[in-house]
Design a protein around this motif. Structure first.
Motif, mmCIF file in Angstrom:
data_model
loop_
_atom_site.group_PDB
_atom_site.id
_atom_site.type_symbol
_atom_site.label_atom_id
_atom_site.label_comp_id
_atom_site.label_asym_id
_atom_site.label_seq_id
_atom_site.Cartn_x
_atom_site.Cartn_y
_atom_site.Cartn_z
ATOM 1 N N ASP A 123 11.161 -1.463 2.516
ATOM 2 C CA ASP A 123 11.171 -0.123 4.100
ATOM 3 C C ASP A 123 10.468 1.008 4.246
ATOM 4 O OD1 ASP A 123 13.789 -1.663 4.921
ATOM 5 O OD2 ASP A 123 14.991 -0.146 4.864
ATOM 6 N N THR A 157 11.248 5.005 3.712
ATOM 7 C CA THR A 157 11.668 4.972 2.199
ATOM 8 C C THR A 157 10.754 5.454 1.358
ATOM 9 O OG1 THR A 157 10.658 3.133 1.452
ATOM 10 C CG2 THR A 157 13.573 2.854 1.917
ATOM 11 N N LEU A 212 18.993 1.434 -4.233
ATOM 12 C CA LEU A 212 18.669 1.890 -3.061
ATOM 13 C C LEU A 212 19.290 3.355 -2.861
ATOM 14 C CD1 LEU A 212 16.767 1.608 0.028
ATOM 15 C CD2 LEU A 212 18.659 0.874 1.138
ATOM 16 N N GLU A 234 20.400 6.246 -0.670
ATOM 17 C CA GLU A 234 20.934 6.936 0.982
ATOM 18 C C GLU A 234 20.150 8.926 0.693
ATOM 19 O OE1 GLU A 234 20.707 5.297 3.275
ATOM 20 O OE2 GLU A 234 21.161 2.756 2.830
ATOM 21 N N GLN A 243 14.556 3.251 -5.109
ATOM 22 C CA GLN A 243 13.821 3.619 -3.921
ATOM 23 C C GLN A 243 15.221 4.542 -2.947
ATOM 24 O OE1 GLN A 243 14.051 -0.251 -1.743
ATOM 25 N NE2 GLN A 243 13.197 -0.214 -0.350
ATOM 26 N N HIS A 276 15.628 6.270 0.549
ATOM 27 C CA HIS A 276 15.609 6.591 1.624
ATOM 28 C C HIS A 276 16.021 6.552 2.505
ATOM 29 C CE1 HIS A 276 17.479 2.771 4.770
ATOM 30 N NE2 HIS A 276 16.270 3.155 4.720
ATOM 31 N N ARG A 329 16.409 8.291 5.675
ATOM 32 C CA ARG A 329 17.175 7.658 6.733
ATOM 33 C C ARG A 329 17.670 8.944 8.314
ATOM 34 N NH1 ARG A 329 20.403 2.976 7.543
ATOM 35 N NH2 ARG A 329 21.370 4.681 9.015
#
Length: 694
Positions: free
Chosen positions: A543, A546, A579, A581, A671, A673, A675
């Motif tokens: 993404d 990321t 992933l 967050e 990874q 993320h 956000r």
């Protein structure tokens, strides 16, 4: 064509175009008073004056022009004069970087050519199936299902070439030199919830063909005599169109359509149906390379008028009553919409590995230094709102927009430059924002590191630029330091670290964007594998928001080489990333603060362990062997293990169960993320987490 009205000599001429009248310039209207010979003589004088003026201007030499020199007839001056011939070729907006071998930015001109050809010449349509026509009523509106052609490309997957060769029991392919052309093409179909899922894919026969339209029937008859068929058979009472088609073996796929049809968030959405097609082997004229050569030579001969690819698949739909009715979906692309940057598939076929560790193949590197790694994101886009609903943002009315340059790009590329040198970062972007994206990226590349990253720019000093991995602990405390002047630009940094940027425009009709998940991401998943797999050893989908963070003192290439190609390889076709967050609050949503967040997590052992345990909330993205990938399906490295190299296995776990074999471990890479939306209260940048109580 314009229709010219009849007019008397005293009436200004008019041209009808789009129901608007355009008056001819008054200079060229016939005069009511001046005789014709006066007008003719005046025009002769004007022409003579213009010629003399151009000759005089040519001798001045002040302006650099493209011209041809002629000997002057003026014996008194006896000078060479230059008659200016202005070049009519329009300079492409991307020529500056594409033609510079030192540039780190490449705009995919071949993909743009496909986009333009698709927009101008491709189309899709629907038709009732003959077996259901008697059941159709006046109330059944077939056009309630809207269809549109999306991406189409020559299929360059090693997996496809291997499949064609394995199934060729007669060895017609001649060692790969005569492999029939393979094509992958996607068509958007609207209103998925009104389709009958049980017959959605491959229940009905799927068809595909490549057609050659000739200027006359004699040339058509002479092209591969006794082979092929006419799209409208003369036996059915149709007149010949001098077109000959050649059918191939076809399959269709729609990987996540059942999941999407049951999700209320996507009510009214459509889905891309992808058709894979392979023409028969053993016919040189039906290899991809030969078809593309014929396309390129078309302007130089009088034989061919067009070449196109056509697909057909069949669906069951609901039209208001409880019974399904069957219809066909046809799509047609001009061959210029299908051609790739290299259509010689024989080079791929002759290099296929026999086993997972066959280093004699170009698809299996013998060392980490040889590894060709692609990491890609997209399709990216700038989202707006128009007329009360979400829409692609207009680049005409929003000049400040950076198009498909992701708002986390600078953070993402910071870490990839640091821990993945000598690799390529691909950015797919919707076609309506491709030019803006390219121009915005050029501007970013010209900025100095201290302008972009403040004190974090010092991470990339002369010493560190030569390292395979610039360790993340070099970031320690940089966010609070005084910013020094760093003369190196972002472009200079990428060049020093051997990182390339590759912008790929993707066909994205507005209906497909507005009524598809993630702007048509699933059509791109099939396209990117088919288009680029043969150019790399490994392909990684990530993404745009990321950051790839290492869990040890190893670069991304070192970790991935160990996983895929070393003696300790897991022998998987693909792996999934973890992933993790982290929500970025609005007050922290600046490049330097987001970098501080990554530093805070990576260099705090307790926090690192905590977030890896508590913030692994969603499916991560993927990395796959290019010789085994079927589709880069966002979270699933899909393969067809029957045609993968011997020893390679499909490691996707049932129910996405987390295993250390399939998932990259936290001491390899995660990874992160970053956000701009919250998923879990504890998973926030700079959160004071009570490790012990947790």
């Amino acid at each position: 064509p314009h229709r010219r009205d009849k007019a008397s000599s005293n009436t200004p001429s008019t041209i009808h175009h789009d129901n608007k009248k355009l008056r001819s310039p008054s200079f060229f209207r016939r005069s009511k008073t001046l005789p014709d010979y006066v007008i003719a003589f005046s025009l002769m004088l004007l022409a003579f004056a213009l010629i003399k003026y151009s000759q005089l201007a040519g001798t001045g030499g002040a302006q650099e022009t493209v011209g041809t020199k002629y000997r002057s007839t003026d014996t008194a001056s006896a000078k060479e004069t230059t008659i200016t011939v202005t070049s009519s070729e329009h300079k492409k907006f991307y020529d500056e970087t594409n033609n510079d071998p030192q540039s780190v930015l490449y705009f995919d001109s071949a993909a743009l050519k496909n986009v333009r050809a698709t927009q101008e010449g491709a189309h899709s349509w629907t038709k009732w199936a003959s077996e259901t026509i008697l059941e159709v009523t006046v109330a059944d509106k077939l056009d309630s299902f809207q269809v549109a052609p999306l991406t189409a490309t020559v299929d360059r997957r090693p997996l496809t070439a291997k499949k064609q060769m394995v199934k060729d029991t007669q060895n017609l392919n001649d060692g790969g030199r005569l492999l029939g052309c393979a094509v992958t093409a996607s068509t958007f179909v609207s209103k998925v919830e009104n389709l009958y899922m049980k017959t959605m894919v491959n229940y009905f026969p799927v068809q595909c063909s490549v057609c050659f339209q000739f200027s006359n029937r004699e040339d058509m008859a002479g092209f591969l005599p006794d082979l092929g068929f006419e799209p409208l058979p003369t036996s059915g009472g149709y007149d010949s169109t001098a077109t000959k088609c050649f059918g191939g073996e076809a399959t269709s796929s729609a990987r996540f359509v059942k999941w999407q049809s049951k999700d209320s968030r996507f009510e009214g959405f459509g889905y891309p149906v992808t058709v894979d097609c392979q023409l028969p082997n053993g016919i040189r004229e039906l290899t991809c390379n030969e078809i593309s050569k014929m396309q390129d030579r078309m302007e130089e001969t009088d034989e061919l008028q067009s070449i196109y690819f056509r697909s057909k698949f069949t669906l069951d739909g609901y039209f208001g009553d409880p019974y399904v009715k069957t219809f066909h979906v046809f799509s047609k692309w001009p061959w210029s919409a299908v051609q790739s940057h290299d259509d010689d598939i024989s080079k791929i076929a002759r290099s296929l590995p026999s086993s997972w560790d066959d280093t004699s193949s170009k698809f299996v590197p013998s060392s980490v230094e040889e590894l060709k790694l692609l990491h890609l994101e997209g399709p990216n886009y700038a989202l707006g709102e128009w007329d009360g609903s979400l829409s692609l943002k207009s680049m005409k009315y929003h000049r400040e927009s950076r198009g498909g340059v992701h708002f986390r790009f600078l953070v993402n590329i910071f870490h990839l430059v640091r821990n993945a040198p000598h690799s390529t970062h691909m950015i797919a972007v919707v076609d309506g924002q491709a030019v803006t994206t390219y121009n915005a990226m050029k501007e970013l590349l010209g900025l100095r590191l201290d302008e972009i990253y403040r004190s974090y720019g010092e991470v990339f000093d002369n010493r560190s630029l030569k390292m395979d991995l610039i360790p993340i602990d070099t970031m320690r405390g940089m966010g609070n330091k005084y910013t020094k002047h760093v003369g190196l630009t972002l472009e200079g940094l990428l060049r020093a670290r051997g990182v390339k940027l590759h912008i790929v425009p993707i066909v994205t009709p507005s209906i497909s964007f507005e009524k598809s998940v993630c702007g048509g991401q699933y059509a791109f998943a099939a396209y990117v594998a088919a288009r680029f797999a043969a150019d790399y050893h490994l392909m990684m989908y990530v993404d745009g928001d990321t950051a790839m963070i290492e869990g040890s003192q190893r670069s991304l290439q070192e970790v991935l080489y160990e996983r895929f190609f070393s003696k300790n390889s897991s022998k998987c076709a693909g792996h999934r990333l973890r992933l993790i967050e982290q929500y970025v609050k609005p007050e922290d949503d600046r490049t330097v603060r987001v970098l501080q967040c990554t530093e805070d997590i990576a260099l705090n052992k307790e926090k690192w362990e905590y977030i890896n345990e508590k913030c692994h909330l969603k499916e991560g993205h993927i990395v796959a062997r290019s010789d085994s990938i079927l589709a880069m399906s966002v979270h699933h490295p899909d393969t067809d293990i029957e045609y993968a190299p011997e020893g390679v296995e499909d490691c996707i776990t049932p129910g996405n169960k987390r295993t250390d074999r399939y998932f990259l471990k936290t001491d390899e890479f995660i990874q992160l993320h970053l956000r701009n939306r919250l998923r879990k209260d504890e998973c926030v940048c700079f959160a004071d987490v009570n490790i012990e109580s947790s």
